[in-house]
Design a protein around this motif. Structure first.
Motif, PDB file in Angstrom:
ATOM      1  N   ILE A   1       1.106  -1.334   0.165  1.00  0.00           N
ATOM      2  CA  ILE A   1      -0.455   0.106   0.027  1.00  0.00           C
ATOM      3  C   ILE A   1       1.114   0.903   0.070  1.00  0.00           C
ATOM      4  O   ILE A   1       0.758   1.986  -0.260  1.00  0.00           O
ATOM      5  N   ALA A   2       1.621   0.962   0.591  1.00  0.00           N
ATOM      6  CA  ALA A   2       2.921   2.676   0.886  1.00  0.00           C
ATOM      7  C   ALA A   2       3.709   2.428  -0.104  1.00  0.00           C
ATOM      8  O   ALA A   2       3.616   3.434  -0.915  1.00  0.00           O
ATOM      9  N   ARG A   3       3.874   1.277  -0.925  1.00  0.00           N
ATOM     10  CA  ARG A   3       4.359   1.745  -3.045  1.00  0.00           C
ATOM     11  C   ARG A   3       3.511   2.384  -3.604  1.00  0.00           C
ATOM     12  O   ARG A   3       4.019   2.463  -4.880  1.00  0.00           O
TER      13      ARG A   3
ATOM     14  N   ARG B   1     -13.732   6.951  -0.929  1.00  0.00           N
ATOM     15  CA  ARG B   1     -13.515   7.152   0.555  1.00  0.00           C
ATOM     16  C   ARG B   1     -13.757   7.271   1.408  1.00  0.00           C
ATOM     17  O   ARG B   1     -13.021   6.798   2.259  1.00  0.00           O
ATOM     18  N   ALA B   2     -15.140   7.898   1.453  1.00  0.00           N
ATOM     19  CA  ALA B   2     -15.700   7.341   2.850  1.00  0.00           C
ATOM     20  C   ALA B   2     -15.784   6.389   3.298  1.00  0.00           C
ATOM     21  O   ALA B   2     -15.824   5.302   4.340  1.00  0.00           O
TER      22      ALA B   2
ATOM     23  N   VAL C   1      -6.347  -0.387   4.224  1.00  0.00           N
ATOM     24  CA  VAL C   1      -5.808   0.722   4.510  1.00  0.00           C
ATOM     25  C   VAL C   1      -6.089   1.478   5.714  1.00  0.00           C
ATOM     26  O   VAL C   1      -5.527   2.100   5.896  1.00  0.00           O
ATOM     27  N   THR C   2      -7.126   1.491   6.361  1.00  0.00           N
ATOM     28  CA  THR C   2      -7.366   1.326   7.558  1.00  0.00           C
ATOM     29  C   THR C   2      -5.977   1.745   8.648  1.00  0.00           C
ATOM     30  O   THR C   2      -4.910   1.697   9.677  1.00  0.00           O
TER      31      THR C   2
ATOM     32  N   ILE D   1       1.155   5.624   6.400  1.00  0.00           N
ATOM     33  CA  ILE D   1       0.871   6.437   5.196  1.00  0.00           C
ATOM     34  C   ILE D   1      -0.394   8.119   5.973  1.00  0.00           C
ATOM     35  O   ILE D   1      -0.490   6.874   7.036  1.00  0.00           O
ATOM     36  N   THR D   2      -0.499   8.044   5.132  1.00  0.00           N
ATOM     37  CA  THR D   2      -1.710   9.260   5.834  1.00  0.00           C
ATOM     38  C   THR D   2      -2.941   8.994   4.690  1.00  0.00           C
ATOM     39  O   THR D   2      -3.166   8.179   3.715  1.00  0.00           O
ATOM     40  N   GLU D   3      -3.880   9.885   5.349  1.00  0.00           N
ATOM     41  CA  GLU D   3      -5.363   9.823   4.659  1.00  0.00           C
ATOM     42  C   GLU D   3      -5.068  10.096   3.265  1.00  0.00           C
ATOM     43  O   GLU D   3      -5.897   9.628   1.685  1.00  0.00           O
ATOM     44  N   SER D   4      -4.145  10.955   3.461  1.00  0.00           N
ATOM     45  CA  SER D   4      -3.848  11.951   1.688  1.00  0.00           C
ATOM     46  C   SER D   4      -3.324  10.849   0.772  1.00  0.00           C
ATOM     47  O   SER D   4      -3.470  11.357  -0.114  1.00  0.00           O
TER      48      SER D   4
END
Length: 312
Positions: free
Chosen positions: A226-228, A236-237, A246-247, A255-258
């Protein structure tokens, strides 16, 4: 009121028309509250009831009722009620399983048109259920797929799906492992709670399609992947509320939400370019949007009505 069984639903939702209907719904939008989820213990595990409403005022409204029982096969049962949004009158009761399978696979292929390399030829599918079967057909209709590899924790299930796909004319084989290193596109359609896909094993240029895990406690990818990756979600919601893929990396601080660069509607509206380089790793994470069900149900209902309408 029409009643549409699984075979009828599938026949009324051909990939081309379904892709167009989903694209239009994502662009136009509809009212679709986050789905209600209720769980209870069953044996050593937990069952889930999902309620997914959506509507367009003055046109149609609908709700999907889903039961997920991971300890059983099939694990998912669903029904969809489509109504007239103006009068409230019920119009059609559709098999929700076939509806979900088709719209889920179509949404993935729709996203992949923006995120996968157009020349993608090797498709790896993790999972051997009904969604996995639908994914094979949806991707073969959208890309020049020459090889479909199917992996399951139960090798017999993988061979069973591969044999079914071959009988339908698809170039499918059972895979011995979930190794993604030879794939151009990887689709994961499982109920896994631990990562099946490791970022270190994913080649540059691969598109990864994560459709199975639908709760915060589930995940099919590790944090490194996911980070790569360039990360796109269906909404998004939904993803930030429910997608463990993701969470969990967010909770870990990786990671952040962005890090979510776009949702599918933004790809379709041209607000994000999608894949930018041949070497880019892309990920599409979906948890399911009620607007997809509504679009598919409307398409099936209107097609069925057109078939039975008297000639002019």
């Amino acid at each position: 009121m029409l009643t549409l069984d699984p075979a009828r639903v599938a026949a009324l939702l051909p990939w081309g028309a379904l892709n167009d209907a989903l694209a239009a719904m994502f662009r136009q939008g509809c009212e679709s509250p986050l789905r209600h989820a209720h769980t209870w213990p069953e044996g050593a595990g937990e069952n889930t009831l999902l309620l997914m409403p959506a509507w367009q005022a003055g046109r149609y409204s609908g709700v999907k009722i889903v039961h997920v029982a991971p300890a059983h096969a099939p694990a998912v049962h669903a029904a969809y009620l489509l109504s007239d949004a103006h009068t409230g009158a019920p119009l059609a009761l559709l098999d929700g399983g076939a509806l979900t399978d088709r719209r889920t696979a179509a949404a993935s292929a729709l996203a992949a048109r923006h995120l996968a390399r157009p020349d993608s030829r090797r498709h790896l599918i993790l999972g051997s259920g009904k969604v996995a079967h639908a994914l094979a057909g949806a991707y073969r209709a959208a890309f020049p797929i020459e090889r479909i590899a199917v992996w399951s924790r139960d090798p017999a299930n993988a061979e069973r799906l591969a044999a079914r796909l071959r009988a339908e004319g698809h170039p499918a084989v059972a895979a011995a492992s979930p190794d993604p290193s030879e794939a151009d596109i990887v689709s994961a359609a499982t109920l896994s709670t631990t990562p099946l896909l490791r970022g270190a094993a994913v080649r540059p240029g691969t598109h990864v399609d994560l459709v199975g895990a639908f709760r915060r406690t589930m995940r099919e990818s590790d944090t490194d992947l996911i980070a790569r990756a360039t990360l796109v979600v269906d909404t998004r919601a939904g993803a930030l509320a429910e997608a463990g893929d993701v969470t969990q990396p967010i909770a870990e601080g990786a990671i952040t939400e962005s890090h979510v660069v776009a949702e599918l509607a933004e790809l379709l509206r041209g607000a994000h370019p999608g894949r930018r380089t041949a070497e880019e790793i892309t990920v599409f994470k979906s948890v399911g949007w009620a607007g997809e069900d509504l679009a598919a149900a409307i398409l099936a209902y209107e097609a069925a009505r057109a078939e039975t309408a008297p000639p002019d």
